[in-house]
Scaffold this active site. Structure first.
Site, PDB file in Angstrom:
ATOM      1  N   LYS A   1       8.860  40.588  68.523  1.00 23.89           N
ATOM      2  CA  LYS A   1       8.582  39.541  69.514  1.00 23.89           C
ATOM      3  C   LYS A   1       9.655  38.460  69.542  1.00 23.89           C
ATOM      4  O   LYS A   1      10.446  38.318  68.595  1.00 23.89           O
ATOM      5  CB  LYS A   1       7.185  38.976  69.282  1.00 23.89           C
ATOM      6  CG  LYS A   1       6.135  39.997  69.768  1.00 23.89           C
ATOM      7  CD  LYS A   1       4.733  39.505  69.753  1.00 23.89           C
ATOM      8  CE  LYS A   1       3.830  40.607  70.341  1.00 23.89           C
ATOM      9  NZ  LYS A   1       2.415  40.368  70.098  1.00 23.89           N
TER      10      LYS A   1
ATOM     11  N   ARG B   1      -0.057  45.616  64.156  1.00 22.73           N
ATOM     12  CA  ARG B   1       0.346  46.382  65.346  1.00 22.73           C
ATOM     13  C   ARG B   1       1.876  46.368  65.398  1.00 22.73           C
ATOM     14  O   ARG B   1       2.469  45.321  65.676  1.00 22.73           O
ATOM     15  CB  ARG B   1      -0.271  45.743  66.595  1.00 22.73           C
ATOM     16  CG  ARG B   1       0.032  46.495  67.886  1.00 22.73           C
ATOM     17  CD  ARG B   1      -0.579  45.757  69.078  1.00 22.73           C
ATOM     18  NE  ARG B   1      -0.347  46.471  70.318  1.00 22.73           N
ATOM     19  CZ  ARG B   1       0.784  46.420  71.010  1.00 22.73           C
ATOM     20  NH1 ARG B   1       1.796  45.699  70.603  1.00 22.73           N
ATOM     21  NH2 ARG B   1       0.901  47.117  72.139  1.00 22.73           N
TER      22      ARG B   1
HETATM   23  N1  HH2 Z   1       1.089  42.537  71.783  1.00 26.42           N
HETATM   24  C1  HH2 Z   1       1.518  43.240  72.848  1.00 26.42           C
HETATM   25  C2  HH2 Z   1       0.637  44.086  73.535  1.00 26.42           C
HETATM   26  N2  HH2 Z   1      -0.629  44.247  73.125  1.00 26.42           N
HETATM   27  N3  HH2 Z   1      -2.372  43.762  71.605  1.00 26.42           N
HETATM   28  C3  HH2 Z   1      -2.815  43.090  70.537  1.00 26.42           C
HETATM   29  N4  HH2 Z   1      -4.079  43.250  70.108  1.00 26.42           N
HETATM   30  N5  HH2 Z   1      -2.007  42.223  69.839  1.00 26.42           N
HETATM   31  C4  HH2 Z   1      -0.709  42.000  70.196  1.00 26.42           C
HETATM   32  O1  HH2 Z   1      -0.025  41.181  69.540  1.00 26.42           O
HETATM   33  C5  HH2 Z   1      -0.203  42.705  71.346  1.00 26.42           C
HETATM   34  C6  HH2 Z   1      -1.085  43.588  72.039  1.00 26.42           C
HETATM   35  C7  HH2 Z   1       2.927  43.104  73.303  1.00 26.42           C
HETATM   36  O2  HH2 Z   1       3.744  44.087  72.739  1.00 26.42           O
HETATM   37  P1  HH2 Z   1       4.228  45.441  73.459  1.00 26.42           P
HETATM   38  O3  HH2 Z   1       3.063  46.341  73.724  1.00 26.42           O
HETATM   39  O4  HH2 Z   1       5.294  46.053  72.653  1.00 26.42           O
HETATM   40  O5  HH2 Z   1       4.900  44.966  74.788  1.00 26.42           O
HETATM   41  P2  HH2 Z   1       4.464  45.038  76.300  1.00 26.42           P
HETATM   42  O6  HH2 Z   1       3.223  44.207  76.450  1.00 26.42           O
HETATM   43  O7  HH2 Z   1       5.652  44.489  77.037  1.00 26.42           O
HETATM   44  O8  HH2 Z   1       4.162  46.474  76.640  1.00 26.42           O
END
Ligand code: HH2
Length: 262
Positions: free
Chosen positions: A209, A243
């Site tokens: 992040k 995660r």
């Molecule tokens: N962070 C992201 C997405 N979903 N869910 C939970 N429970 N906690 C988190 O910190 C979280 C989440 C963001 O990360 P990522 O899926 O890699 O990115 P994007 O939302 O751009 O797909």
């Protein structure tokens, strides 16, 4: 200190760190299987980016992305969560074998996800977010970020239980990077122990992040060191689920940290 690792499987063109890499279902399935071999106990399949500024996608599009991936990974025995805030996507994923809904809106996007999880006996992750992904990083503000996030999660847990979900199936997440400044994220990680008082397992996602980039100047595809450090420290503060995108490296670091801390 033995958190479960939740491996991220983003079936999107625009996720902030791996957008477009796994949009093809077969490639996403292979990636999920690799994360499973690396030590992920849960595979979190998502079809819509929640990065700051992300544009929403339709339910049909999102369902089309996640459903085949969930089905294939569940069929070979993986525990799958679906990262969605849409009822129809959650329903299709549970039908395809997912066991957990990871709702970053904590039942504010589609409250009917609560009764759905209750009826299916599914697990539910409730995450804190201030604002929505399009605008959340504009001017996040709190009285006391930890107290405010804690009160929010307590209230959303009550809503989930009110919808008929067994409280034992609910996990809570402070939502690192979702409507938070660098200092807010650091304060939450530093005082994570206070959120354990809510009595539910904590999910923490620091992986790649932007707060890491603000601290060490790293680009989004070069944040492994900060991901590992923050994940290990979150585990030491009591996170039950991490995660992460880089499952193998975080698992190795946890094994060493656990041995040292005993
Ligand atoms: N962070 C992201 C997405 N979903 N869910 C939970 N429970 N906690 C988190 O910190 C979280 C989440 C963001 O990360 P990522 O899926 O890699 O990115 P994007 O939302 O751009 O797909």
């Amino acid at each position: 200190m033995n958190p479960k690792l939740m491996g991220v499987v983003n079936v999107t063109p625009d996720s902030f760190s791996d957008g477009g890499l796994y949009l093809d279902a077969q490639v996403a399935i292979a990636h999920g299987e690799e994360l499973g071999r690396d030590g992920a106990e849960i595979l979190d399949v998502g079809g819509e980016s929640t990065r700051p500024g992300a544009e929403p996608v339709s339910a049909e599009e999102e369902r089309g992305r996640v459903e085949p991936v969930v089905r294939a990974l569940a069929a070979v025995g993986h525990t799958v969560s679906v990262d969605t805030s849409k009822l129809s996507v959650a329903k299709a994923a549970l039908d395809a074998g997912a066991q957990i809904v990871n709702d970053v809106t904590a039942l504010r996007g589609d409250p009917d996800i609560g009764p759905l999880c209750a009826e299916r006996g599914a697990g539910l992750v409730l995450m804190h977010m201030q604002g929505d992904p399009r605008t959340m990083q504009e001017a996040p503000a709190y009285d006391d970020v930890v107290d405010d996030v804690k009160a929010f999660l307590a209230e959303r847990l009550e809503v989930a239980v009110g919808a008929g979900i067994d409280g034992e199936r609910v996990w809570l997440d402070p939502g690192i990077g979702f409507g938070k400044t660098l200092e807010h994220n650091l304060e939450l990680l530093r005082r994570l122990g206070e959120l354990r008082e809510l009595g539910r397992p904590l999910v923490v996602g620091t992986s790649r992040k932007s707060f890491i980039g603000k601290l060490d100047g790293s680009a989004v595809d070069d944040r492994l060191g900060g991901t590992v450090a923050s994940s290990v420290l979150a585990a030491a503060e009591g996170a039950a689920v991490l995660r992460v995108h880089d499952v193998a490296e975080v698992r190795e670091a946890l094994a060493v940290a656990d041995a040292i801390l005993g």
